[in-house]
Design a protein around this motif. Structure first.
Motif, short mmCIF file in Angstrom:
data_model
loop_
_atom_site.label_atom_id
_atom_site.label_comp_id
_atom_site.label_asym_id
_atom_site.label_seq_id
_atom_site.Cartn_x
_atom_site.Cartn_y
_atom_site.Cartn_z
N HIS A 17 0.79 -1.23 0.00
CA HIS A 17 0.00 0.00 0.00
C HIS A 17 0.82 1.28 0.00
N SER A 24 -0.02 4.89 1.81
CA SER A 24 -1.46 5.10 1.97
C SER A 24 -2.05 4.35 3.16
N LYS A 25 -1.36 3.33 3.68
CA LYS A 25 -1.89 2.57 4.82
C LYS A 25 -0.86 2.49 5.93
N GLU A 61 -5.24 1.04 8.77
CA GLU A 61 -6.14 2.13 8.41
C GLU A 61 -5.46 3.07 7.42
N LYS A 62 -6.24 3.95 6.85
CA LYS A 62 -5.74 4.94 5.91
C LYS A 62 -4.85 5.93 6.65
N SER A 63 -3.69 6.22 6.07
CA SER A 63 -2.75 7.12 6.73
C SER A 63 -3.19 8.57 6.57
N ASP A 64 -2.65 9.43 7.42
CA ASP A 64 -2.96 10.85 7.32
C ASP A 64 -2.39 11.44 6.04
N ALA A 93 -2.29 9.90 3.22
CA ALA A 93 -3.27 9.56 2.18
C ALA A 93 -4.51 10.44 2.29
N LYS A 94 -4.95 10.72 3.53
CA LYS A 94 -6.12 11.58 3.71
C LYS A 94 -5.86 12.97 3.16
#
Length: 736
Positions: A631, A634-635, A660-663, A665-666
């Motif tokens: 990933h 992103s993860k 979970e989705k990383s900051d 990526a957010k």
């Protein structure tokens, strides 16, 4: 000079012992000793880090069979396993000096054997595998990667027999006092380690597992009293494990020599091991004693830490204990935390589920336990149609018949397409490395074989030019022990990653802004694993806080654009300049492995090849690399609080992992993503936990010279999801 006092421990006065055999003192005795790399009062100690090593250590290794104990030292990377073995062998300064002694080496028994054995450096030998490649100084290595596959032999291409006999010098001098190797002992060692078919082979042609057996054999021929084996199981295939362990057991039982094994937490513990030492970080002992007692203490510590009954020791993170306790028997590996299910498959027990928490339905790198949709497959990148490799009359790959295109064909027929994730398996010496050399075009026979790489042959064809070695390597990201052995140690950490855009190991990379962004992103993401001085002994929570700190620092250079409804960068993020001052050769072995892994994936090449890429890493670093492979940025793994009830009132809180989705990526700032459908992956490993969760296609090569065909198969989910998948690949019975 005053000779050390021989300490003979008295027997109990409450009973009598009859017999003519003597009880000898321990061969190694450490009584309340603390060790240092330099003497605390030396000038060097004031300018060089010199922390105490294993403060107030107590340890004894018996010399007689009546008090026989088989010890294993277990601990994650950088916990001090190698240092502990070095201390046993006489290295590092002992405070007080009398705390470490070798009473048995001063006895008359040793005098009868060989007076040179009174020297601990001669009587105690260490064979290390964690940071060493090749056969050491006794066997010169080839100057370039493809030399091992050429048919012409050089003067320095010594055979395995030469290596065992010590005949590895071009102009040897005759030593009149030199000792000859005992022929009977030589024959026994060759038989025990199954080296008979390899004696005439050049040492440069040995596989990793064959090299390991040769090094153990060379040490045994010196007839040491104690043999210290540092991570002997790393990189060995399951069948070799099953044969090596009983051989080591025979040596340990006969005390010729006495053995001490250093193992990683993920390594299976041989069933004949009686005593364990479990290390926590910073060269400290957590538990020591009989095996069953230590394993019980470990289990209780994990349970109490998860329940919040005891404070988590920063030097003993739970991730390093997840896989401790698997047992290596002569028939297979007995798993810990695994029980049979009613449908004949194996399932994870409740204790392990609590440790994994919300990752129960995912592999450690975020893949569902069972595939829902078929993968997207593209054009072939590798095409082999009847490949066979021979050296003279000896065929090492493809000496079988294979059913292909509705008929029986000779040799290996195999295609690798975009979007496929292949695992290559097989016993040591079955041809896995040779197969990779054909893909990377390091093997000279690639020119003459029916092989197409990225749609083209090496030699020109009508209307189509041949593909050059530089074109091939530009489209492949490769991490392997061979690459590790050849990459210059003088390169900086950043230059190692930049080398992915170079044509040679010392070539000038062709970089653009995108390449630099990708390199910076990798260095920032793995700073805690690559940068000396960053605490390597942090808990899961500390790891999360450090990662959040890195992201928070990046956020100072971005702002939310309400019109565009996204984050935008207001200034370039800071460049990780610390990587410019770190030499690759000065990094710990685990960090070197991480750097080579990043070198293989940072460019996002068409084909990624990971050959034992994760060996030498502890499971925390390995799992971070696996998640990054899948990933990218992103993860990430976070640790969330979990609340349970005990009785009516008491609440217990523990931390459970969650992908979970990383900051990053957010915020839409990902520079390096995971594997894409346009890429293909090839992985080689003998350790199940090192297999990426994306691997679906597999090939298992037969043992050399058997004539049996290669076996192919396809998985319906990660190997981690069903332990029966691993046994199916190796053709091994499933153990309950």
């Amino acid at each position: 000079m005053r000779r050390p006092t021989v300490r003979i421990f008295p027997r109990s006065l409450s009973c009598r012992h009859y017999g003519t055999s003597k009880t000898w003192p321990p061969i190694i005795s450490i009584n309340n000793g603390t060790f240092h790399r330099h003497h605390p009062n030396a000038c060097l100690a004031s300018t060089t880090p010199n922390p105490p090593l294993f403060e107030n250590l107590n340890f004894e290794l018996p010399s007689s069979s009546s008090t026989q104990k088989h010890w294993s030292i277990i601990g994650p990377s950088n916990s001090g396993k190698t240092i502990f073995l070095q201390i046993l062998g006489g290295k590092h300064i002992s405070i007080p000096a009398t705390a470490r002694s070798y009473p048995y080496l001063e006895t008359e028994e040793i005098g009868k054997k060989d007076h040179e054995l009174r020297n601990p450096a001669r009587a105690i030998k260490r064979v290390g595998f964690d940071g060493e490649t090749g056969l050491g100084a006794q066997a010169p290595q080839s100057a370039y990667l493809s030399a091992r596959y050429e048919s012409r032999r050089e003067d320095t291409d010594f055979s395995v027999l030469d290596y065992l006999l010590g005949n590895t010098e071009l102009n040897p001098s005759k030593d009149p006092n030199g000792k000859q190797i005992d022929t009977t002992n030589l024959e026994r060692v060759i038989k025990d380690l199954n080296l008979g078919d390899l004696l005439d082979m050049p040492v440069s042609n040995l596989s990793n597992g064959q090299t390991r057996r040769a090094r153990i054999a060379r040490a045994l021929l010196g007839k040491p009293e104690v043999l210290l084996l540092d991570e002997p199981f790393m990189g060995l295939d399951p069948p070799t494990l099953l044969t090596l362990s009983p051989m080591l057991h025979r040596l340990a039982n006969t005390l010729s020599p006495r053995l001490v094994l250093a193992l990683r937490p993920q390594d299976p513990i041989p069933d004949w091991i009686t005593h364990l030492i479990y290390l926590k970080g910073d060269c400290q002992i957590a538990f020591q004693g009989p095996k069953k007692d230590v394993l019980k203490e470990l289990k209780e510590y994990v349970a109490a830490s998860k329940a919040g009954k005891v404070e988590l020791d920063l030097h003993m993170p739970l991730y390093s204990m997840h896989e401790v306790g698997r047992t290596l028997t002569s028939k297979g590996i007995l798993e810990t935390g695994v029980t049979p299910s009613t449908n004949g498959k194996r399932s994870i027990d409740q204790s392990t589920r609590e440790t994994r928490g919300e990752m129960d339905d995912l592999s450690r790198d975020g893949y569902p336990r069972l595939d829902a949709d078929p993968p997207s497959i593209g054009e072939p990148l590798i095409e082999m149609e009847g490949v066979s490799i021979s050296y003279g009359s000896k065929t090492v790959l493809g000496n079988w018949k294979q059913f292909e295109d509705s008929k029986i064909q000779d040799g290996l027929w195999w295609n690798v397409r975009r979007g496929e994730r292949w695992g290559i398996f097989g016993p040591n010496g079955s041809g896995k490395t040779t197969l990779l050399s054909l893909i990377c075009s390091d093997h000279p026979q690639t020119y003459a074989l029916p092989i197409k790489l990225f749609g083209r042959s090496r030699l020109p064809e009508p209307g189509q030019p041949g593909i050059s070695i530089f074109d091939i390597q530009a489209r492949i990201g490769h991490s392997s022990p061979e690459i590790h052995n050849h990459i210059p140690r003088s390169l900086t950490l950043r230059q190692v990653l930049e080398n992915a855009w170079s044509e040679t190991f010392r070539g000038v990379p062709k970089l653009d802004s995108s390449a630099n962004d990708r390199i910076d992103a990798c260095l920032r993401w793995f700073e805690q694993d690559l940068r000396p001085g960053v605490d390597q002994r942090q808990s899961h929570e500390h790891e999360k806080l450090q990662l959040l700190s890195i992201i928070e620092n990046d956020r100072r250079t971005i702002r939310w654009d309400s019109l565009a409804n996204k984050y935008i960068e207001t200034e370039p993020r800071s460049r990780p300049s610390w990587a410019d001052g770190i030499l690759f050769g000065g990094l710990p072995f685990s960090a070197q492995r991480v750097a080579l892994f990043l070198r293989a994936v940072v460019k996002q090449p068409d084909l990624v090849i990971l050959d034992e890429a994760f060996s030498g890493m502890d499971d925390r670093v390995r799992d971070r690399c696996l998640l990054f492979l899948a990933h990218g940025e992103s993860k990430r793994v976070s640790y969330v609080s979990h609340t349970t009830k005990k009785g009516e009132h008491q609440k217990l809180r523990s931390k459970r992992p969650r992908i979970e989705k990383s900051d990053i990526a957010k915020a839409g700032l990902v520079k390096v993503g995971g594997l894409t459908n346009d890429q293909a992956l090839i992985c080689i490993s003998h350790v199940r936990e090192e297999i990426p969760g994306s691997i679906r296609e597999w090939i298992c090569l037969p043992e050399a010279n058997t004539g049996a065909p290669a076996r192919f198969g396809r998985l319906d989910g990660p190997i981690e999801g069903d332990y029966g998948r691993w046994n199916e690949i190796w053709g091994m019975p499933q153990k309950a």
